[in-house]
Scaffold this motif. Structure first.
Motif, PDB file in Angstrom:
ATOM      1  N   ALA A  90      24.165  59.669 -32.435  1.00 47.57           N
ATOM      2  CA  ALA A  90      24.992  59.705 -31.230  1.00 47.57           C
ATOM      3  C   ALA A  90      25.744  61.032 -31.197  1.00 47.57           C
ATOM      4  O   ALA A  90      25.975  61.642 -32.236  1.00 47.57           O
ATOM      5  N   GLN A  91      26.126  61.470 -30.032  1.00 50.38           N
ATOM      6  CA  GLN A  91      26.907  62.707 -29.864  1.00 50.38           C
ATOM      7  C   GLN A  91      26.294  63.891 -30.601  1.00 50.38           C
ATOM      8  O   GLN A  91      26.997  64.680 -31.232  1.00 50.38           O
ATOM      9  N   SER A  92      24.977  63.998 -30.508  1.00 51.19           N
ATOM     10  CA  SER A  92      24.276  65.064 -31.193  1.00 51.19           C
ATOM     11  C   SER A  92      24.482  66.388 -30.461  1.00 51.19           C
ATOM     12  O   SER A  92      24.286  66.481 -29.250  1.00 51.19           O
ATOM     13  N   ARG A 124      28.217  59.965 -39.820  1.00 48.68           N
ATOM     14  CA  ARG A 124      27.457  61.164 -39.452  1.00 48.68           C
ATOM     15  C   ARG A 124      27.259  62.001 -40.706  1.00 48.68           C
ATOM     16  O   ARG A 124      28.220  62.470 -41.300  1.00 48.68           O
ATOM     17  N   ASP A 162      32.823  73.975 -31.196  1.00 45.86           N
ATOM     18  CA  ASP A 162      32.936  73.565 -29.795  1.00 45.86           C
ATOM     19  C   ASP A 162      33.416  74.716 -28.893  1.00 45.86           C
ATOM     20  O   ASP A 162      34.233  74.518 -27.993  1.00 45.86           O
ATOM     21  N   ARG A 209      22.664  67.770 -26.886  1.00 46.72           N
ATOM     22  CA  ARG A 209      23.401  68.410 -25.813  1.00 46.72           C
ATOM     23  C   ARG A 209      22.817  69.797 -25.504  1.00 46.72           C
ATOM     24  O   ARG A 209      22.695  70.176 -24.344  1.00 46.72           O
TER      25      ARG A 209
END
Lengths: 396, 108
Positions: free
Chosen positions: A71-73, A305, A178, A77
């Motif tokens: 998830a939230q890779s 993760r 980010d 993205r």
């Protein structure tokens, strides 16, 4: 399989680890971590970093407990949902759709001649740049990019496009800080690749050419998957051969005794395999725990993760004696630089053909006296992806 | 249960049992048999599960696929035209309840 986790050790936290330090030189950090445990929680990267060889290898072989579909890779993205972030059977369907394009028979029949031609082009460019030139910028990068462009089937793009796409998409995949500018560049490249793919598919359906896009065009793979898989392949397909090539040249030039041994016996394969063990171009990739489980005696919670740090596993002293040394004579043991299990690098044979069979022996034969520029040391960086960033060289 | 006998250099051997539907590579990797690597997990992609099948079992083997054929030209130890196979392509069970193989000196 249910694993009892009640006896497992808790995983220590390493809050002193920072991303800039990892980028600069991760190996002393891994060494310090390794002394304590094979798995650590590293808040700076928001992951459990798995650094032991045995633990990394166990994860690679167990997609039931450790899923590639996290998830939230960042990769999803940046590049879309490619097969690299899927488990079997979904992964297997897409992997099979690549068919024989990247396998030894196609390499022999089709791609060797391409690599041959591209070697000549970019060796001439390096020579024209003259002694003091950066071997990465003038040779390794454009050579890897042009090889990849042809294998993938982008006759509507240039090697410069491939370099830009690869770097910006990879930067997105590794954007643990980010940074919004990194995301903006990745999104721009993603759109450009989509447009290039969309333009090529009908053309290649009409006139197949054996390239990857040509084969995928008639494979029935959904368009979103074609686009995502191409982006993933642009990422790994460029930086792996580029960095493996540059790191091998750098390592050999820094170890003249080993270079002499490699040259006299044509041991380019030994030099290459040892260099990707020593500095794995793809040094870390993610997995997600599907349940509460235990790994190497340590308790891993469901949803954890994980960062599988093959770059650290490849320097595990329990497997490789004196692991920080570059040593073409060390006993051959399986390194994890190409990954293992169902996600084993699909381009491994392409990398070996273009780097081991063509680029390395010819560079050292055709640039006599090839040596490191005395006053301008090579620069090396990265931890998710690590390689030689610049390699100024001289020759006679 | 299907059985695989791995013969190593110097007259030693390892005998392992495996589930029907498993294969010679997987049987080796799951039991830590020395000399079989199986890097690619069984996709006929890496040529590191190369074995020499003993003569008496050759007749029971499945035919060599195109993928296996090209990989057999990439093995670290020399290919034997009759006996070389990839362990990952030798599915155990019906028709292959038992097989004996020699483990090559090198896989890498």
């Amino acid at each position: 399989m249910t694993v009892d986790t009640t006896e497992a050790r808790p995983i220590p936290a390493a809050d002193w680890v920072t991303i800039p330090d990892l980028y600069e030189d991760p190996y002393p950090i891994y060494q310090r971590l390794r002394a304590q445990a094979p798995i650590h929680w590293v808040p700076a990267v928001n992951r459990y970093l798995v650094i032991g060889y045995e633990a990394c290898h166990a994860i690679e072989l167990d997609q039931q407990r450790f899923s590639a579909d996290e998830a939230q890779s960042l990769m999803k993205r940046s590049m879309g949902h490619s097969m690299l972030r899927k488990d079997d059977p979904e992964h297997d369907v897409e992997r099979k759709a690549y068919g024989g394009v990247l396998r030894p028979k196609a390499i022999k029949q089709r791609w060797e001649a391409v690599f041959d031609r591209n070697y000549a082009t970019y060796a001439a460019r390096l020579r024209a740049a003259g002694p003091g030139a950066d071997l990465v910028a003038e040779f390794a990068a454009p050579y890897a990019a042009e090889n990849l462009r042809v294998v993938l089937g982008f006759s509507n793009a240039t090697q410069q496009d491939l370099q830009r796409w690869s770097q910006t998409l990879i930067d997105g995949t590794g954007n643990y800080a980010d940074d919004p500018q990194v995301w903006a560049a990745a999104e721009r490249s993603s759109r450009e690749v989509d447009e290039a793919v969309d333009e090529m598919l009908p053309a290649l359906r009409a006139e197949p050419d054996g390239s990857l896009l040509s084969v995928l065009a008639t494979s029935g793979m959904p368009l979103d998957s074609v686009r995502a898989n191409l982006k993933m392949t642009i990422g790994g397909g460029l930086n792996e051969p580029r960095d493996a090539l540059a790191t091998t040249v750098w390592a050999l030039l820094a170890h003249p005794g080993q270079l002499a041994s490699v040259r006299s016996a044509g041991r380019w394969s030994d030099a290459f395999e040892e260099s990707i063990r020593w500095v794995a171009p793809i040094s870390m990739y993610p997995r997600e725990a599907t349940r509460d489980t235990e790994l190497c005696g340590m308790a891993i919670p469901r949803g954890a993760r994980l960062g599988v740090v093959v770059g650290a596993a490849n320097r595990d002293p329990g497997v490789f004696a004196d692991p920080d040394a570059y040593d073409v004579d060390r006993p051959r043991k399986p390194h994890l630089a190409f990954g293992g299990g169902n996600h084993f690098c699909a381009g491994a044979w392409i990398a070996r053909a273009s780097v081991v069979s063509i680029a390395l022996p010819r560079l050292f034969a055709q640039f006599p006296g090839l040596r490191l520029a005395p006053s301008r040391p090579a620069t090396i960086g990265g931890w998710v992806f690590r390689g030689v960033l610049s390699l100024p060289v001289h020759w006679d | 249960m299907p059985k695989v006998v791995f013969h190593h250099h110097g007259d030693t051997s390892t005998v392992v049992e495996a589930d029907a539907g498993s294969n010679v590579m997987r049987a080796a990797v799951q039991n830590g048999v020395a000399g079989i690597v199986g890097e690619c997990g069984g996709q006929a992609m890496c040529a590191t599960c190369h074995v020499y099948v003993r003569e008496s079992h050759l007749g029971a083997l499945p035919p060599i696929s195109e993928d296996e054929e090209e990989m057999l030209d990439c093995t670290a130890a020399p290919r034997d035209d009759r006996r070389s196979r990839l362990g990952c392509q030798l599915t155990l069970g019906e028709g292959l309840e038992e097989v004996e193989v020699d483990v090559p000196g090198a896989q890498l």
